[in-house]
Design an enzyme around this catalytic site. Structure first.
Site, PDB file in Angstrom:
ATOM      1  N   HIS A  87       0.806  -1.233   0.000  1.00 30.20           N
ATOM      2  CA  HIS A  87       0.000   0.000   0.000  1.00 30.20           C
ATOM      3  C   HIS A  87       0.830   1.270   0.000  1.00 30.20           C
ATOM      4  O   HIS A  87       0.308   2.335   0.327  1.00 30.20           O
ATOM      5  CB  HIS A  87      -0.895   0.057   1.243  1.00 30.20           C
ATOM      6  CG  HIS A  87      -1.982  -0.949   1.249  1.00 30.20           C
ATOM      7  ND1 HIS A  87      -3.243  -0.688   0.755  1.00 30.20           N
ATOM      8  CD2 HIS A  87      -2.008  -2.218   1.684  1.00 30.20           C
ATOM      9  CE1 HIS A  87      -3.998  -1.751   0.906  1.00 30.20           C
ATOM     10  NE2 HIS A  87      -3.276  -2.708   1.471  1.00 30.20           N
ATOM     11  N   LYS A 100      -7.909  14.300   4.554  1.00 30.72           N
ATOM     12  CA  LYS A 100      -7.079  13.096   4.551  1.00 30.72           C
ATOM     13  C   LYS A 100      -6.022  13.308   5.625  1.00 30.72           C
ATOM     14  O   LYS A 100      -5.921  14.401   6.185  1.00 30.72           O
ATOM     15  CB  LYS A 100      -6.432  12.861   3.185  1.00 30.72           C
ATOM     16  CG  LYS A 100      -5.800  14.124   2.558  1.00 30.72           C
ATOM     17  CD  LYS A 100      -5.259  13.862   1.157  1.00 30.72           C
ATOM     18  CE  LYS A 100      -6.297  14.006   0.060  1.00 30.72           C
ATOM     19  NZ  LYS A 100      -6.564  12.800  -0.661  1.00 30.72           N
ATOM     20  N   ARG A 101      -5.246  12.261   5.925  1.00 32.18           N
ATOM     21  CA  ARG A 101      -4.194  12.452   6.901  1.00 32.18           C
ATOM     22  C   ARG A 101      -3.282  13.598   6.463  1.00 32.18           C
ATOM     23  O   ARG A 101      -3.057  13.801   5.271  1.00 32.18           O
ATOM     24  CB  ARG A 101      -3.373  11.157   7.051  1.00 32.18           C
ATOM     25  CG  ARG A 101      -4.094  10.081   7.827  1.00 32.18           C
ATOM     26  CD  ARG A 101      -4.469  10.551   9.212  1.00 32.18           C
ATOM     27  NE  ARG A 101      -3.309  10.592  10.071  1.00 32.18           N
ATOM     28  CZ  ARG A 101      -3.024   9.683  10.993  1.00 32.18           C
ATOM     29  NH1 ARG A 101      -3.838   8.673  11.226  1.00 32.18           N
ATOM     30  NH2 ARG A 101      -1.940   9.796  11.732  1.00 32.18           N
ATOM     31  N   LYS A 158       1.183  14.558   0.812  1.00 33.49           N
ATOM     32  CA  LYS A 158      -0.187  14.846   0.355  1.00 33.49           C
ATOM     33  C   LYS A 158      -0.383  16.339   0.065  1.00 33.49           C
ATOM     34  O   LYS A 158      -1.365  16.745  -0.521  1.00 33.49           O
ATOM     35  CB  LYS A 158      -1.208  14.371   1.392  1.00 33.49           C
ATOM     36  CG  LYS A 158      -1.214  12.840   1.576  1.00 33.49           C
ATOM     37  CD  LYS A 158      -2.220  12.429   2.632  1.00 33.49           C
ATOM     38  CE  LYS A 158      -2.134  10.957   2.994  1.00 33.49           C
ATOM     39  NZ  LYS A 158      -2.868  10.085   2.042  1.00 33.49           N
ATOM     40  N   THR A 182      -8.448   6.664  -1.839  1.00 36.62           N
ATOM     41  CA  THR A 182      -9.792   6.105  -2.009  1.00 36.62           C
ATOM     42  C   THR A 182     -10.846   7.186  -1.805  1.00 36.62           C
ATOM     43  O   THR A 182     -11.961   7.071  -2.312  1.00 36.62           O
ATOM     44  CB  THR A 182     -10.038   4.944  -1.031  1.00 36.62           C
ATOM     45  OG1 THR A 182      -9.493   5.295   0.244  1.00 36.62           O
ATOM     46  CG2 THR A 182      -9.412   3.664  -1.521  1.00 36.62           C
ATOM     47  N   LYS A 191     -14.641   8.394  -3.602  1.00 38.21           N
ATOM     48  CA  LYS A 191     -15.880   8.717  -2.876  1.00 38.21           C
ATOM     49  C   LYS A 191     -16.415  10.077  -3.313  1.00 38.21           C
ATOM     50  O   LYS A 191     -17.621  10.242  -3.533  1.00 38.21           O
ATOM     51  CB  LYS A 191     -15.623   8.712  -1.365  1.00 38.21           C
ATOM     52  CG  LYS A 191     -15.222   7.331  -0.855  1.00 38.21           C
ATOM     53  CD  LYS A 191     -14.659   7.364   0.567  1.00 38.21           C
ATOM     54  CE  LYS A 191     -13.940   6.044   0.861  1.00 38.21           C
ATOM     55  NZ  LYS A 191     -13.106   6.088   2.072  1.00 38.21           N
TER      56      LYS A 191
END
Ligand code: 26V
Length: 883
Positions: free
Chosen positions: A423, A616-617, A622, A727, A731
């Site tokens: 992952h 998100k984290r 990111k 993911t 969504k």
């Protein structure tokens, strides 16, 4: 044989495919009484109550029939079911029922219905001797269970009415439930989506995890806007959706002494400490299906609750210490993601969990009375990242040391049983454990790992003679001081297949992470299964406004389990009436979010603003920092405009959410920066109607359910080649939000599916990343003036009450190597944002884009993903559970 532990009502291993469990149960012997061990626990479980006298059969049948009749869903019956739990389970009276009690009683009545389906499912699996998949994941981010169960069982209306009659609002009662926050982010939520899909698709599956008494920490913001972590003792008021299986507890050994057997024969492992693993089962219902799979979560307990001798001698602390230490193993979820924890307790968690789970699986297998060579015909174990890799040496240990199998045969069984999903690509997330630590905690496993390595390297040497550098690169042991075990190498060679989680990621897994292993094992050993999400939770449940519209347009709810059917929405994309309804549904969801923001922060928001979300984290890769620097740039431009000019600007509400790992300084400073900007903007009366920033504290599955349906655009802007899949991108798009993203992870496939004209892509491409990083290292980077303008504003202290150097550590990463390439992507990011604004002005074509995007999301269903795993990897077939 009856298996109380897995919830089945029982059958014998040799039973034919009978639909009547009583035929299989009927044996003319009285059940043996349970034996108690000296400690009160029975290590191998109690003697099974697997027989029923023929004379008892009728009484049982009648009783069970009557139970079944009591599960009907008429409102009056539901009232009775709930009141029974109020009176008998909670031991309360109607005047003494508050919202928590109503939640507990009504949830227990729902659980009864789940248990009924659960028993049917487990009986069918046992009778049909099916192959099962076991999903080993240290995280299952299940969120809330109640609403999901009501919808899946199609009983929400009855409960809504029943609760009304009993004086409560279902909405308020649903809100009492605490999230099962047993995960950090994407990896844990993926496991939850996959279990949902296995049940819905009828695939026999078990999730195995740990029952942390503290899930992911709660995040609150200090008055300065810093993250503060608060524990999450989510089990404080109990969990009506779990079933303790005290009879299926197992003992797990740690420490001790080990010896090798001669010539690959059985070794031994003695001494050490034994800890109890107690399973708690959570039913996972399929959508409108009887099939109900299980997440089995282990809790650690001391074998004896306290040492009476020490207690009598007055050593009170010592008396409870051992039990305390045992219970510590499942006390808390490790709160970091994509970063190695390296702590002894984490390794203990990993072994405790994998050993207990394998013990369970082997016990179930032994009942089949098949030879061990048939194990992989009944068992597929999916390793969710490297966290459960100790399962590989543990199964070898069971086979060789306990079951007397030859080494080669055992290794072949192991390699046909396990499958590994990778992952990440982040080097710092690839687990290694110090050899000394492994040897101290798990002496026999270290020997086994060395033995695997010996055989493995000998084989590599045969294939690539004389290539010592290759041996060093591939070895399970990283040389150095200390020496370390490379868990990913062990997972790759101990598995039948290795997969990445999006097409781009799977390519990089092969080319960057494991190129030597591709050469050695062949390309077929590696594959891709692009992640997926469950449309039950991520559209049907979280977005009733849009779901109702879709169902009306498509004529049925068939799309909920056949997500490709959304394609048919395309023909409505130009239908003005439909577009109007679509926009109205979006406004319902925006209002819900705006209400939430106004009730939890001090912000007053413009409900017509374009809602731009990044949740998100918090992580440097990111790039929440890219987003917030872009917001500052927008603010600076707005400040320069006249009031007339401002009126022509698309108003924007930028929403952020996400937790930072407690020890991750840069991530925490990023939160501080976002909250600081939010404060300045909100206090600026001239600007706040055109631009506002909200940082929502404590991002969770439940909060995601409010946020995701409300977005106009969402940001997935990692540096190319760093986000394995993502993911939440799926969504947001499923809910008709548009994508603002880099060419990374699953964004690539989402763009291909939705059409690039419906997405906003920007940024450097993965193949160019290396070169750009080198340029930064050589001091040849270019910094665009727009970025420098923002940096100057920050350094002036404009966003930190004059404290000009508060954010300097963040800024200096940009000017020192800029590993995540913010400076390279800043201009194209601003350009993409400009295009978003331009597109949003044309409401009609914007809505068309949204409809077309939702229509193309079928492929990102977790039903597709688990079916692909089942067919291409696990070789597991769906089972029909008759009503
Ligand atoms: C690693 C560690 C290291 C030790 C401390 C605790 C801990 C917890 C989790 C992890 C695993 C990190 C890998 C991960 O979460 N990957 C994410 O997986 C998602 C599902 O495939 C994917 O969508 C995300 O892109 C990816 O970052």
């Amino acid at each position: 044989m009856a298996d109380k532990a897995n919830g089945s009502t029982a059958t014998t291993p040799t039973a034919s495919h009978t639909t009547n469990p009583f035929e299989a149960l009927a044996k003319p012997r009285r059940p043996r009484a349970h034996k108690r061990s000296a400690t009160g626990f029975i290590p191998d479980g109690p003697k099974r109550l697997n027989e029923i006298f023929p004379g008892e059969e009728k009484a049982w049948k009648d009783a069970l029939k009557s139970n079944e009749q009591q599960l009907t869903n008429d409102v009056k019956d539901v009232n009775a079911q709930i009141s029974r739990h109020v009176e008998f389970t909670l031991s309360r009276q109607p005047f003494n029922v508050d919202e928590l009690a109503m939640y507990q009683a009504s949830a227990l009545s729902v659980r009864d219905k789940l248990v009924h389906n659960w028993n049917k499912t487990q009986t069918a699996h046992t009778e049909k001797k099916v192959k099962r998949v076991y999903y080993f994941s240290l995280e299952f981010l299940l969120g809330r269970a109640y609403d999901n169960a009501l919808l899946n069982l199609d009983i929400k209306q009855s409960y809504d009415e029943s609760l009304k009659q009993l004086g409560f609002s279902l909405e308020d009662v649903l809100d009492v439930e605490r999230d099962m926050g047993l995960g950090n982010g994407g990896l844990g939520r993926l496991a939850a989506c996959y279990l949902d899909s296995t049940s819905t698709c009828g695939i026999p599956a078990w999730g195995y995890t740990l029952r942390y008494s503290n899930g992911i920490f709660k995040q609150v913001l200090s008055s300065k806007g810093d993250q503060v972590e608060i524990p999450d003792p989510w089990l404080e008021s109990g969990n009506p959706f779990e079933v303790p299986r005290l009879d299926a507890a197992v003992e797990i050994k740690l420490y001790g002494q080990a010896s090798r057997g001669e010539n690959g024969k059985a070794g031994t492992w003695t001494g050490g400490t034994d800890i109890l693993a107690v399973p708690y089962d959570i039913p996972i219902p399929g959508f409108r299906a009887t099939a109900t799979n299980t997440v089995r979560a282990w809790r650690s307990r001391g074998k004896v609750s306290f040492d009476l001798a020490a207690f009598n001698a007055g050593a009170y602390d010592a008396a409870v210490r051992e039990a305390e230490e045992a219970e510590t193993i499942t006390r808390v979820l490790y709160p970091s993601e994509n970063h190695e924890a390296g702590k002894t307790l984490r390794l203990k968690q990993q072994y405790f969990w994998t050993a207990a789970s394998l013990h369970d699986i082997c016990r179930r297998f032994r009942k089949l009375r098949e030879p061990w060579s048939a194990f992989p015909d009944y068992v597929a174990v999916q390793l969710n990242d490297t966290h459960p890799t100790l399962a590989i040496p543990e199964l070898l240990r069971i086979l060789v040391d306990e079951e007397g199998q030859e080494w080669d045969e055992a290794w072949s069984i192991v390699r046909r049983t396990f499958f590994y999903t990778c992952h990440t690509l982040m080097p710092e997330a690839l687990e290694t454990w110090s050899v000394d630590l492994v040897g101290w905690l798990l002496p026999r496993h270290l020997q086994i790992i060395y033995d695997i390595n010996f055989h493995f390297l000998a084989d590599v040497e045969r294939k690539f003679p004389g290539d010592r550098a290759r041996l060093a690169r591939m070895s399970l042991i990283e040389e150095g001081s200390p020496k370390r075990v490379r868990m990913s190498h062990l997972a790759v060679i101990g598995s039948h297949k290795v997969n990445g989680v999006a097409e781009l990621h799977s390519e990089l897994v092969q080319s960057q992470l494991f190129p030597d292993f591709v050469e050695y094992l062949g390309r077929d050993h590696f594959t891709n299964v692009t992640n997926g999400i469950t449309a039950r939770r991520w559209l049907y449940q979280c977005n009733p406004a849009l779901s109702t519209l879709i169902t009306k347009a498509l004529g049925s709810e068939h799309w909920v389990t056949h997500l490709d059917e959304l394609k048919k929405l395309q023909k409505f994309a130009k239908n003005e009436a439909f577009k109007k309804e679509w926009a109205a549904a979006k406004q319902v969801n925006r209002n819900r979010l705006c209400d939430y923001i106004e009730s939890t922060t001090e912000l007053k928001v413009n409900r017509k603003a374009l809602i731009d979300i990044q949740v998100k984290r918090i992580h440097e890769y990111k790039r929440q920092s890219l987003n917030i620097l872009g917001v500052i740039y927008r603010y600076l431009q707005l400040k320069k405009m006249s009031p007339e000019e401002r009126k022509r600007v698309v108003p924007r509400l930028s929403v952020f959410g996400g937790k930072a790992a407690p020890g991750y300084y840069m991530a925490k400073l990023t939160i501080r920066l976002i909250t600081a900007v939010s404060k300045v903007l909100n206090a600026d009366e001239e600007i706040r109607e055109f631009l506002n920033v909200a940082f929502l504290a404590d991002y969770s599955v439940s909060l995601a359910e409010i946020l995701i349906p409300a977005s106009d655009i969402s940001e997935h802007i990692s540096t190319a080649g760093t986000e394995a899949s993502g993911t939440s991108n799926m969504k947001f798009l499923l809910n008709g939000g548009l994508l603002l993203g880099t060419v990374d992870g699953a964004n690539v496939e989402l763009g291909q599916a939705a059409g690039e004209e419906n997405c906003f892509f920007f940024g450097v491409l993965e193949p160019d990343v290396r070169e750009l990083r080198l340029r930064h290292q050589a001091g040849q980077a270019q910094y665009p003036p727009q970025l420098l303008e923002v940096v100057d504003a920050l350094r002036s202290g404009q966003f930190s009450a004059g404290e000009g150097d508060l954010f300097e550590p963040l800024l200096s990463t940009i000017f020192n190597g800029d590993f995540y390439l913010l400076s390279d992507d800043f201009l194209s990011y601003l350009e993409a944002q400009k295009m978003v604004d331009a597109a949003f002005v044309d409401t009609s074509s914007w809505v068309e884009k949204c409809i077309n995007t939702t229509a193309c999301m079928g492929r990102f269903s977790s039903d597709r993903a688990v079916q692909q795993y089942a067919e291409e990897i696990w070789n597991v077939e769906p089972v029909d559970i008759s009503q």
